[in-house]
Design an enzyme around this catalytic site. Structure first.
Site, PDB file in Angstrom:
ATOM      1  N   SER A 230       0.820  -1.204   0.000  1.00 55.92           N
ATOM      2  CA  SER A 230       0.000   0.000   0.000  1.00 55.92           C
ATOM      3  C   SER A 230       0.856   1.258   0.000  1.00 55.92           C
ATOM      4  CB  SER A 230      -0.905   0.015   1.243  1.00 55.92           C
ATOM      5  OG  SER A 230      -0.120   0.228   2.417  1.00 55.92           O
ATOM      6  N   LYS A 231       0.162   2.398  -0.115  1.00 55.47           N
ATOM      7  CA  LYS A 231       0.862   3.684  -0.096  1.00 55.47           C
ATOM      8  C   LYS A 231       1.575   3.901   1.240  1.00 55.47           C
ATOM      9  CE  LYS A 231      -1.116   7.601   0.741  1.00 55.47           C
ATOM     10  NZ  LYS A 231      -1.935   8.828   0.737  1.00 55.47           N
ATOM     11  N   ARG A 232       0.983   3.413   2.311  1.00 55.80           N
ATOM     12  CA  ARG A 232       1.621   3.560   3.626  1.00 55.80           C
ATOM     13  C   ARG A 232       2.958   2.836   3.679  1.00 55.80           C
ATOM     14  NH1 ARG A 232      -3.761   3.281   4.868  1.00 55.80           N
ATOM     15  NH2 ARG A 232      -3.731   1.011   5.033  1.00 55.80           N
TER      16      ARG A 232
ATOM     17  N   SER B 222       4.950   2.499   1.160  1.00 59.20           N
ATOM     18  CA  SER B 222       5.879   3.357   0.422  1.00 59.20           C
ATOM     19  C   SER B 222       6.461   4.413   1.348  1.00 59.20           C
ATOM     20  CB  SER B 222       5.154   4.018  -0.752  1.00 59.20           C
ATOM     21  OG  SER B 222       5.986   4.959  -1.409  1.00 59.20           O
TER      22      SER B 222
ATOM     23  N   ASP C 117      -0.098  13.456  -3.466  1.00 58.93           N
ATOM     24  CA  ASP C 117      -1.249  13.016  -2.705  1.00 58.93           C
ATOM     25  C   ASP C 117      -2.268  14.152  -2.578  1.00 58.93           C
ATOM     26  OD1 ASP C 117      -2.642  12.677   0.188  1.00 58.93           O
ATOM     27  OD2 ASP C 117      -2.175  10.712  -0.664  1.00 58.93           O
TER      28      ASP C 117
END
Length: 519
Positions: free
Chosen positions: A271-273, A275, A289
């Site tokens: 997920s983006k988290r 990253s 974002d």
């Protein structure tokens, strides 16, 4: 599967939502679609799934096309390319869906639901005592207690419609039926209709939900195969049922649900988290974002070449049956097959991705790699005086130690900026007043030099050491430290030649001042 391929025009679609950056899993799905249509001589359609207007993010649609361009993926039909099956943006296809949802209502396969948010909340509350929390949904167990065209008379329903009472349209799931969806890599996938809810097909704003629009669009656009992530498997039973309800079952595409790309530790979907937490890219290109305003670096900004990313992604859920790991894009197109796809999720291995990139950098022609380095310098807003020939020389000297394009700058930053500090500790015990005088004389030699090329400088240093009765090694380390700030970098004479006569003398002078503390 091959018979079906031969009897039907190959038309695949990639259908992202313009709600954010294009995630790694989406990139791989896009790549597999592209490889297959290129191999089979088919068409790749890019359809924008924008029916969820609340989540729409400005710029996301153009970003998707920029990702395609960077990866070298050719699109045949889209909002930008046109085509005979448009519009290719779902929000512009609103009128097309009405006749088909009406067909379902007329056939008793869908119904109007007028429930207010308060009524839905009350239903969930009332069933808490008789159903597990995860089984409370709008379905055959609850529908007959709600305000819909199944519980209302025809007259009451008409009155609500005439009065513009807000409503949604829901599919009517059958009772006690096993819905089967054939998947090319998973076999027959079974869904128990008792566990499926009456999904909303048309929302109160008149736009279809994904579940309805995707079926109608795939049918009207004559899609032959659907490659999509396995996160859509829970909804696949609804989609298979809609193909049957609408009378299109014989035209249903071949389904391929691709495995997830997992976090590096294997615990859940990447997920983006992850990253942000691990400093790893999950997007092809940099994405801003929409909520935080943060810029999230993509693979391109990290220093990847698109060929390496494609190779890495291709082998995350496919192989050709051999031990080969490095494939050109033409080889991938030639060897790719649906039969060799697997359904096992794989951990995201960033080190492996970098290994692919390093391999491609070593194989790239120097001129092409130099162009990449020049673009990197432009992106970083690095001003420099180097010619293309000098940059090509630098690329040749350092590419063996670079995994990412950015490494060419990171490892050679001293060629673009004077050192801000000198590692005087590296010369402790090796520096004295005599050495200082030696370098003051070397400055004079450099000032008198008419040719500051690498070969001439090498000869100049050898002659200088011979006249001083010292070995070349005695001046190389101090000279390197003064030029770059420490014990690193390419060959000393290469550094001298690249930064030039004036800069070299300034750095040696600065170095002598810094080293005066240990003289």
């Amino acid at each position: 599967m091959n018979d079906e391929i031969n009897n039907k025009p190959i038309r695949l679609r990639f259908a992202p939502s313009p709600t954010g950056g294009l995630h790694l899993g989406g990139l791989r799905t896009l790549l597999y679609n592209f490889l297959f249509v290129q191999q089979q001589g088919g068409k790749l359609i890019l359809r924008i799934e924008d029916t969820d207007q609340k989540r729409f993010v400005a710029g996301a649609e153009q970003y998707i096309f920029e990702c395609c361009q960077w990866l070298g993926i050719n699109i045949d039909e889209s909002v930008q390319h046109g085509g005979e099956y448009g519009p290719y943006r779902q929000s512009e296809r609103k009128a097309l869906y009405q006749q088909y949802v009406q067909q379902l209502i007329d056939g008793g396969l869908a119904y109007y639901a007028f429930d207010t948010p308060e009524e839905l909340d009350a239903m969930r509350e009332s069933f808490k005592s008789v159903l597990p929390h995860d089984q409370i949904q709008y379905d055959q167990k609850t529908r007959m207690k709600m305000t819909n065209s199944l519980t209302l008379s025809a007259e009451e329903t008409k009155k609500k419609l005439d009065n513009k009472t807000p409503f949604v349209i829901r599919i009517k799931m059958p009772e006690q039926e096993q819905i089967v969806l054939p998947d090319a890599i998973r076999g027959a996938v079974h869904f128990d209709s008792q566990l499926l809810d009456d999904k909303v097909l048309m929302k109160a704003d008149g736009l279809p939900t994904y579940h309805f629009a995707v079926v109608v669009d795939d049918y009207l656009m004559k899609i032959s195969h659907v490659l999509r992530g396995e996160e859509w498997l829970p909804s696949a039973g609804i989609h298979a049922l809609l193909w049957r309800y609408l009378g299109w079952e014989k035209d249903m595409p071949i389904w391929i649900h691709l495995p997830l790309i997992l976090k590096p530790d294997g615990n859940g979907k990447l997920s983006k988290r992850d990253s942000e937490r691990l400093g790893i890219p999950i997007y092809a290109l940099q994405w801003k974002d929409a909520t935080s305003g943060d810029l999230i670096e993509g693979f391109k900004e990290k220093g990847f070449v698109p060929q390496a990313l494609s190779n890495f992604l291709a082998l995350s859920a496919w192989n050709d049956g051999s031990t080969q790991e490095v494939f050109s894009i033409d080889e991938l197109i030639q060897k790719f097959s649906l039969e060799r796809l697997h359904h096992h999720s794989a951990k995201f291995d960033y080190e492996k991705a970098k290994w692919y990139n390093e391999t491609y950098l070593q194989q790239m022609p120097t001129t092409a790699l130099t162009d990449c380095v020049k673009n990197c310098l432009v992106t970083k807003q690095i001003q420099h005086h180097y010619t293309d020939t000098q940059l090509e020389e630098l690329v040749e000297l350092t590419k063996a130690r670079c995994q990412l394009i950015n490494d060419f700058y990171d490892q050679n930053a001293y060629l673009f900026h004077k050192p801000t500090s000198i590692d005087t500790a590296a010369l402790t015990g090796k520096w004295n007043a005599d050495k200082k005088k030696l370098f003051e004389q070397l400055i004079v030699v450099f000032e008198q030099a008419n040719n500051f090329s690498h070969d001439v400088l090498h000869h100049t240093l050898q002659e200088f050491c011979a006249t001083q009765n010292i070995k070349l090694g005695e001046i190389q380390l101090p000279l390197r430290v003064m030029l770059v700030g420490g014990k690193f970098g390419i060959g000393v004479t290469h550094i001298l030649a690249l930064i030039g006569k004036k800069e070299s003398i300034e750095r040696i002078t600065n170095g002598l001042n810094a080293l005066s503390t240990i003289a």
